[in-house]
Design a protein around this motif. Structure first.
Motif, PDB file in Angstrom:
ATOM      1  N   ALA A  48     -23.650  27.946  19.849  1.00 33.11           N
ATOM      2  CA  ALA A  48     -22.654  27.796  18.785  1.00 33.11           C
ATOM      3  C   ALA A  48     -21.636  28.930  18.841  1.00 33.11           C
ATOM      4  O   ALA A  48     -20.435  28.711  18.667  1.00 33.11           O
ATOM      5  CB  ALA A  48     -23.339  27.756  17.418  1.00 33.11           C
ATOM      6  N   GLY A  49     -22.116  30.151  19.103  1.00 37.41           N
ATOM      7  CA  GLY A  49     -21.193  31.280  19.229  1.00 37.41           C
ATOM      8  C   GLY A  49     -20.227  31.097  20.379  1.00 37.41           C
ATOM      9  O   GLY A  49     -19.010  31.294  20.232  1.00 37.41           O
ATOM     10  N   LEU A  50     -20.745  30.693  21.539  1.00 44.44           N
ATOM     11  CA  LEU A  50     -19.870  30.449  22.682  1.00 44.44           C
ATOM     12  C   LEU A  50     -18.966  29.240  22.444  1.00 44.44           C
ATOM     13  O   LEU A  50     -17.828  29.212  22.887  1.00 44.44           O
ATOM     14  CB  LEU A  50     -20.706  30.229  23.947  1.00 44.44           C
ATOM     15  N   GLY A  51     -19.490  28.254  21.718  1.00 41.50           N
ATOM     16  CA  GLY A  51     -18.709  27.053  21.437  1.00 41.50           C
ATOM     17  C   GLY A  51     -17.470  27.317  20.603  1.00 41.50           C
ATOM     18  O   GLY A  51     -16.479  26.592  20.702  1.00 41.50           O
ATOM     19  N   THR A  52     -17.525  28.380  19.786  1.00 42.29           N
ATOM     20  CA  THR A  52     -16.355  28.695  18.958  1.00 42.29           C
ATOM     21  C   THR A  52     -15.220  29.342  19.754  1.00 42.29           C
ATOM     22  O   THR A  52     -14.087  29.402  19.271  1.00 42.29           O
ATOM     23  CB  THR A  52     -16.731  29.635  17.795  1.00 42.29           C
ATOM     24  N   LEU A  53     -15.513  29.814  20.970  1.00 47.15           N
ATOM     25  CA  LEU A  53     -14.483  30.519  21.745  1.00 47.15           C
ATOM     26  C   LEU A  53     -13.227  29.678  22.014  1.00 47.15           C
ATOM     27  O   LEU A  53     -12.118  30.201  21.912  1.00 47.15           O
ATOM     28  CB  LEU A  53     -15.059  31.063  23.050  1.00 47.15           C
ATOM     29  N   PRO A  54     -13.345  28.372  22.348  1.00 47.09           N
ATOM     30  CA  PRO A  54     -12.106  27.593  22.509  1.00 47.09           C
ATOM     31  C   PRO A  54     -11.271  27.547  21.226  1.00 47.09           C
ATOM     32  O   PRO A  54     -10.048  27.674  21.264  1.00 47.09           O
ATOM     33  CB  PRO A  54     -12.602  26.199  22.901  1.00 47.09           C
ATOM     34  N   LEU A  55     -11.934  27.391  20.085  1.00 51.46           N
ATOM     35  CA  LEU A  55     -11.213  27.339  18.809  1.00 51.46           C
ATOM     36  C   LEU A  55     -10.532  28.674  18.516  1.00 51.46           C
ATOM     37  O   LEU A  55      -9.346  28.718  18.168  1.00 51.46           O
ATOM     38  CB  LEU A  55     -12.175  26.968  17.682  1.00 51.46           C
ATOM     39  N   ILE A  56     -11.254  29.771  18.676  1.00 46.01           N
ATOM     40  CA  ILE A  56     -10.689  31.096  18.410  1.00 46.01           C
ATOM     41  C   ILE A  56      -9.542  31.388  19.374  1.00 46.01           C
ATOM     42  O   ILE A  56      -8.480  31.889  18.969  1.00 46.01           O
ATOM     43  CB  ILE A  56     -11.787  32.174  18.508  1.00 46.01           C
ATOM     44  N   SER A  57      -9.726  31.050  20.638  1.00 44.91           N
ATOM     45  CA  SER A  57      -8.690  31.294  21.648  1.00 44.91           C
ATOM     46  C   SER A  57      -7.447  30.461  21.366  1.00 44.91           C
ATOM     47  O   SER A  57      -6.318  30.952  21.512  1.00 44.91           O
ATOM     48  CB  SER A  57      -9.226  30.975  23.046  1.00 44.91           C
ATOM     49  N   ASP A  58      -7.652  29.209  20.949  1.00 49.96           N
ATOM     50  CA  ASP A  58      -6.490  28.364  20.668  1.00 49.96           C
ATOM     51  C   ASP A  58      -5.782  28.812  19.389  1.00 49.96           C
ATOM     52  O   ASP A  58      -4.568  28.689  19.281  1.00 49.96           O
ATOM     53  CB  ASP A  58      -6.885  26.890  20.579  1.00 49.96           C
ATOM     54  N   GLU A  59      -6.528  29.332  18.432  1.00 51.66           N
ATOM     55  CA  GLU A  59      -5.895  29.887  17.232  1.00 51.66           C
ATOM     56  C   GLU A  59      -4.999  31.068  17.609  1.00 51.66           C
ATOM     57  O   GLU A  59      -3.906  31.232  17.062  1.00 51.66           O
ATOM     58  CB  GLU A  59      -6.946  30.300  16.206  1.00 51.66           C
ATOM     59  N   ALA A  60      -5.457  31.895  18.548  1.00 53.16           N
ATOM     60  CA  ALA A  60      -4.646  33.026  19.019  1.00 53.16           C
ATOM     61  C   ALA A  60      -3.384  32.504  19.724  1.00 53.16           C
ATOM     62  O   ALA A  60      -2.287  33.040  19.546  1.00 53.16           O
ATOM     63  CB  ALA A  60      -5.456  33.908  19.948  1.00 53.16           C
ATOM     64  N   ARG A  61      -3.539  31.447  20.531  1.00 52.60           N
ATOM     65  CA  ARG A  61      -2.382  30.852  21.225  1.00 52.60           C
ATOM     66  C   ARG A  61      -1.374  30.311  20.217  1.00 52.60           C
ATOM     67  O   ARG A  61      -0.169  30.533  20.337  1.00 52.60           O
ATOM     68  CB  ARG A  61      -2.857  29.718  22.147  1.00 52.60           C
ATOM     69  N   LYS A  62      -1.855  29.630  19.183  1.00 51.08           N
ATOM     70  CA  LYS A  62      -0.966  29.076  18.159  1.00 51.08           C
ATOM     71  C   LYS A  62      -0.237  30.183  17.396  1.00 51.08           C
ATOM     72  O   LYS A  62       0.951  30.051  17.093  1.00 51.08           O
ATOM     73  CB  LYS A  62      -1.763  28.206  17.177  1.00 51.08           C
ATOM     74  N   ALA A  63      -0.951  31.255  17.078  1.00 55.00           N
ATOM     75  CA  ALA A  63      -0.325  32.384  16.378  1.00 55.00           C
ATOM     76  C   ALA A  63       0.790  32.975  17.232  1.00 55.00           C
ATOM     77  O   ALA A  63       1.866  33.313  16.727  1.00 55.00           O
ATOM     78  CB  ALA A  63      -1.373  33.444  16.038  1.00 55.00           C
ATOM     79  N   TRP A  64       0.550  33.099  18.533  1.00 54.91           N
ATOM     80  CA  TRP A  64       1.575  33.608  19.447  1.00 54.91           C
ATOM     81  C   TRP A  64       2.789  32.675  19.471  1.00 54.91           C
ATOM     82  O   TRP A  64       3.935  33.144  19.425  1.00 54.91           O
ATOM     83  CB  TRP A  64       0.978  33.772  20.841  1.00 54.91           C
ATOM     84  N   LEU A  65       2.562  31.359  19.516  1.00 55.25           N
ATOM     85  CA  LEU A  65       3.674  30.396  19.504  1.00 55.25           C
ATOM     86  C   LEU A  65       4.469  30.488  18.201  1.00 55.25           C
ATOM     87  O   LEU A  65       5.703  30.413  18.216  1.00 55.25           O
ATOM     88  CB  LEU A  65       3.151  28.966  19.678  1.00 55.25           C
ATOM     89  N   ARG A  66       3.761  30.644  17.077  1.00 57.37           N
ATOM     90  CA  ARG A  66       4.469  30.745  15.789  1.00 57.37           C
ATOM     91  C   ARG A  66       5.303  32.017  15.720  1.00 57.37           C
ATOM     92  O   ARG A  66       6.437  31.995  15.240  1.00 57.37           O
ATOM     93  CB  ARG A  66       3.467  30.697  14.631  1.00 57.37           C
ATOM     94  N   ARG A  67       4.754  33.140  16.213  1.00 58.17           N
ATOM     95  CA  ARG A  67       5.527  34.391  16.215  1.00 58.17           C
ATOM     96  C   ARG A  67       6.753  34.267  17.115  1.00 58.17           C
ATOM     97  O   ARG A  67       7.833  34.731  16.760  1.00 58.17           O
ATOM     98  CB  ARG A  67       4.641  35.555  16.680  1.00 58.17           C
TER      99      ARG A  67
END
Length: 196
Positions: free
Chosen positions: A167-186
């Motif tokens: 479950a911890g490793l499974g969250t990595l795509p979500l966390i990584s994509d959230e970081a990508r989205k934040a970068w796109l918004r900035r």
């Protein structure tokens, strides 16, 4: 092999179809009408789409492959001594399948939006997707724990620590994509604030 053909089939038919249907009913992002129209020449698999697939899929692949080799390596049994009937091997391929199912669920949450944070959209705002993901995880648990399904898939029971790691490793795509989205918004905010 870290996963068998029958396990891949179970993932494709058992835990990927329903989330895909639930994603099809996802409402568009609020700012979709503020974006410029797509070019008529843009392909379905544009560079951005392919890049996102490789980004998220790469994270998933590294994590589940790492789990397989970590589980096999930590057993202390030489790799050449493993057969399909070795319990540690069965546990390792079960972890790979469960890792894919869990990471695909978090991946489905990530791809609900292209730029907007999932926290703003709301984690619970697509109950069909949550139900579909829950079904996939329940099916995976059945494959792990029910003897009849263990015989078909050559799997073994996972303990709570295994599930927690996955479950911890499974969250990595979500966390990584959230970081990508934040970068796109900035980046979009900087462009909008730049003098014209």
């Amino acid at each position: 092999m870290p996963i068998s053909a029958v396990q891949i089939l179970a993932i494709d038919l058992g835990s990927d179809v329903l989330p895909a249907l639930a994603l099809g009913a996802e409402p568009p992002e609020p700012d979709v009408m503020n974006r410029p129209p797509r070019s008529r020449r843009e392909r379905l698999f544009s560079a951005a789409v392919v890049g996102r697939i490789l980004f998220l899929g790469g994270i998933q692949a590294v994590c589940v492959t790492g789990v397989f080799f970590w589980h096999v390596g930590s057993s202390g049994i030489p790799f050449d001594d493993f057969t399909e009937d070795t319990l540690v091997y069965q546990e390792a391929i079960t972890m790979v399948q469960a890792g894919i199912v869990l990471s695909q669920f978090f991946n489905a949450l990530a791809v609900r939006t292209d730029r907007q944070s999932i926290l703003k959209v709301g984690l619970l705002s697509n109950p069909a997707l949550l139900a579909a993901g829950g079904f996939g995880v329940a099916l995976m648990a059945a494959i792990s724990y029910l003897p009849a399904l263990q015989a078909v898939f050559n799997t073994a029971p996972l303990d709570p620590t295994d599930w927690a790691v996955l479950a911890g490793l499974g969250t990595l795509p979500l966390i990584s994509d959230e970081a990508r989205k934040a970068w796109l918004r900035r980046r979009a905010a900087r462009r909008e604030g730049a003098p014209r």
